[in-house]
Design an enzyme around this catalytic site. Structure first.
Site, PDB file in Angstrom:
ATOM      1  N   HIS A  16       0.818  -1.218   0.000  1.00 49.28           N
ATOM      2  CA  HIS A  16       0.000   0.000   0.000  1.00 49.28           C
ATOM      3  C   HIS A  16       0.850   1.267   0.000  1.00 49.28           C
ATOM      4  CE1 HIS A  16      -3.930   1.757   1.892  1.00 49.28           C
ATOM      5  NE2 HIS A  16      -3.325   2.654   1.138  1.00 49.28           N
ATOM      6  N   ASP A  19       1.006   2.396   3.805  1.00 44.71           N
ATOM      7  CA  ASP A  19       0.110   3.470   3.359  1.00 44.71           C
ATOM      8  C   ASP A  19       0.904   4.771   3.177  1.00 44.71           C
ATOM      9  OD1 ASP A  19      -2.073   4.855   2.488  1.00 44.71           O
ATOM     10  OD2 ASP A  19      -3.158   4.832   4.381  1.00 44.71           O
TER      11      ASP A  19
HETATM   12  O1  DOR Z   1      -4.350   9.273   4.950  1.00 43.88           O
HETATM   13  C1  DOR Z   1      -4.565   8.891   3.814  1.00 43.88           C
HETATM   14  N1  DOR Z   1      -3.906   9.422   2.756  1.00 43.88           N
HETATM   15  N2  DOR Z   1      -5.487   7.954   3.609  1.00 43.88           N
HETATM   16  C2  DOR Z   1      -5.901   7.624   2.364  1.00 43.88           C
HETATM   17  O2  DOR Z   1      -6.800   6.846   2.247  1.00 43.88           O
HETATM   18  C3  DOR Z   1      -5.313   8.269   1.179  1.00 43.88           C
HETATM   19  C4  DOR Z   1      -3.991   8.816   1.476  1.00 43.88           C
HETATM   20  C5  DOR Z   1      -3.475   9.748   0.407  1.00 43.88           C
HETATM   21  O3  DOR Z   1      -3.512   9.364  -0.766  1.00 43.88           O
HETATM   22  O4  DOR Z   1      -3.053  10.852   0.749  1.00 43.88           O
HETATM   23 ZN    ZN Z   2      -3.799   4.618   1.214  1.00 45.09          ZN
END
Ligand code: DOR
Ligand code: ZN
Length: 448
Positions: A71, A304
């Site tokens: 991710h 993420d």
């Molecule tokens: O905190 C986040 N940032 N959550 C997400 O789902 C998308 C991500 C982003 O692309 O900045």
């Molecule tokens: Zn994400």
């Protein structure tokens, strides 16, 4: 199964190209090993080999499989290349010991049809330092089938977030999941139910943000996902709650947790660097998630990685974007926890290397014959403290400023060194990959 190819090559007697000698975690114990790597960059055999091939002894360091980060958001196309790109993001991955990234489709425009996917594929080739798997978002019914033949996986957003303003109407989810089950690709879901978001505005800090996008939004989204068709290869992104871990495990659904939800809570910092979706939770929830991770109950860890320019993070909290960088620090932060005795190395390697690679159907993530020789050399004595300015994210900041970390000294991709002495020395030869679920041999899809 995965040894078949290596065994065959040994029968043919093809000489290894390189022997890596050191200690590795094999059968649950750190033990001396010699890893023979063949001309195609695969692990050929483990154990003593008599050969004239170059031998590299890593001394006291430990040889680990390289990680897969399911991710990341590398922001191309459509993002500000001064903040991140596929080129800069994959170099950070290499330096952090991540050998394959799954890049998310919340681009501008979103990766929702074959044209968009193919132009993004062209941005990867010749520019990526590690391998890349591209997600597509299944928002256009007519595009689903063509996308399923070219994308690496699908990503569904149940709630708005960076780059995603419109989300799926509630009634459309069930039929969509039925269609996706028939198409066979892995499907990751951002599981927050917007109906449960509060209207208390404007949020001023991470505690307010946690109240605004509350734990119940995750619980409600998971309620809906638990009714998904059994044939769907379902994975839930960035799970934040101990109760979600229990429920997803009981239902045999794959999921990930991020280092920030494992290590930070809603009072770790007051400013928008700590603003993410889903939000950082209370310390009690964080601790529960960490304990579940330590017990090996969280199948995957993923960063993420979602960088934003520092000036955008300095906007008033309510206006600042959500997300923080993390691909370079994912493994180093957790290796430092292993060094401190807070986490078993075997637990980390399952969650960072083996399970995510299996989920994406890749012969990676284990030191085993037939697997790609994507390996790390880690000296556990080489602890450092994170400094956002010295990390390689162009955004120049980390929410883990000052945290202890252990970076890989070397990273091998297909038997070739791409990181040496902690510096990137590779070329942009990362490949685009898609799940390889061979009917026999090769990695098998994990059971849900
Ligand atoms: O905190 C986040 N940032 N959550 C997400 O789902 C998308 C991500 C982003 O692309 O900045
Ligand atoms: Zn994400």
């Amino acid at each position: 199964m995965s040894g078949t190819r290596g065994d065959r090559e040994q029968e043919r007697g093809s000489a290894p190209e390189l022997i890596l000698a050191g200690r590795a975690l094999l059968n649950g114990r750190l033990q001396p090993v010699e890893i023979a790597i063949d001309g195609e960059g695969r692990i050929q055999s483990l154990g003593r080999v008599r050969t004239g091939a170059p031998r590299h002894d890593v001394g006291d360091a430990v040889i680990l499989p390289a990680a897969t980060d399911l991710h990341v958001h590398f922001r191309e196309p459509g993002g500000d290349r001064g903040v991140e790109s596929l080129a800069t993001g994959t170099v950070q991955a290499a330096l952090g010991g991540v050998t394959l990234v799954g890049d998310m489709p919340n681009n501008d425009p979103p990766i929702a049809d074959l044209d968009a996917l193919e132009s993004k594929q062209r941005l990867v080739v010749g520019r990526a330092a590690v391998d890349v798997l591209l997600y597509a978002t299944p928002t256009r019914a007519a595009a689903l089938e063509p996308l399923s033949r070219a994308a690496g996986a699908f990503k569904i957003y149940l709630s708005p977030t960076t780059g995603i303003r419109e989300t799926l109407p509630s009634a459309a989810l069930g039929p969509l999941l039925e269609r996706l089950a028939a198409l066979g690709l892995p499907v990751t879901v951002h599981a927050e139910e917007p109906d449960r978001f509060g209207d208390r505005s404007p949020p001023r800090d991470p505690v307010d943000w946690n109240a605004h996008r509350p734990p119940e939004a995750e619980t409600a989204a998971i309620d809906r996902l638990l009714t998904a068709p059994a044939g769907l290869r379902l994975h839930v992104a960035h799970v934040t709650l101990p109760s979600s871990v229990e429920r997803l495990r009981a239902a045999r659904v794959s999921f990930e947790a991020t280092p920030h939800h494992l290590l930070l809570h809603d009072r770790s910092g007051p400013d928008a660097r700590f603003k993410v979706n889903p939000p950082l939770r209370s310390e009690a929830d964080r601790r529960g998630l960490w304990e579940a991770f330590r017990r090996g109950e969280v199948p995957c860890v993923a960063s993420d990685h979602a960088p934003h320019a520092p000036d955008r993070k300095e906007l008033p909290f309510a206006k600042a974007p959500s997300g923080m960088p993390g691909v370079e620090t994912l493994l180093p932060l957790l290796l430092a926890r292993c060094r401190n005795g807070e986490l078993e190395l075997a637990t980390l390697l399952r969650a960072a290397c083996d399970r995510p690679a299996r989920w994406l159907g890749q012969p990676l993530g284990r030191i085993a014959p037939g697997h790609r020789a994507n390996l790390l050399v880690v000296d556990f004595k080489a602890r450092t403290r994170l400094d956002g300015k010295r990390l390689h994210a162009p955004c120049g900041w980390t929410a883990f400023e000052g945290w202890e970390a252990i970076f890989p000294r070397e990273h091998y991709r297909d038997g070739r060194r791409i990181v040496e002495g902690g510096e990137y020395v590779g070329r942009p030869s990362g490949r685009l990959v898609r799940p390889e679920y061979a009917p026999s041999g090769g990695p098998r899809p994990p059971r849900r």
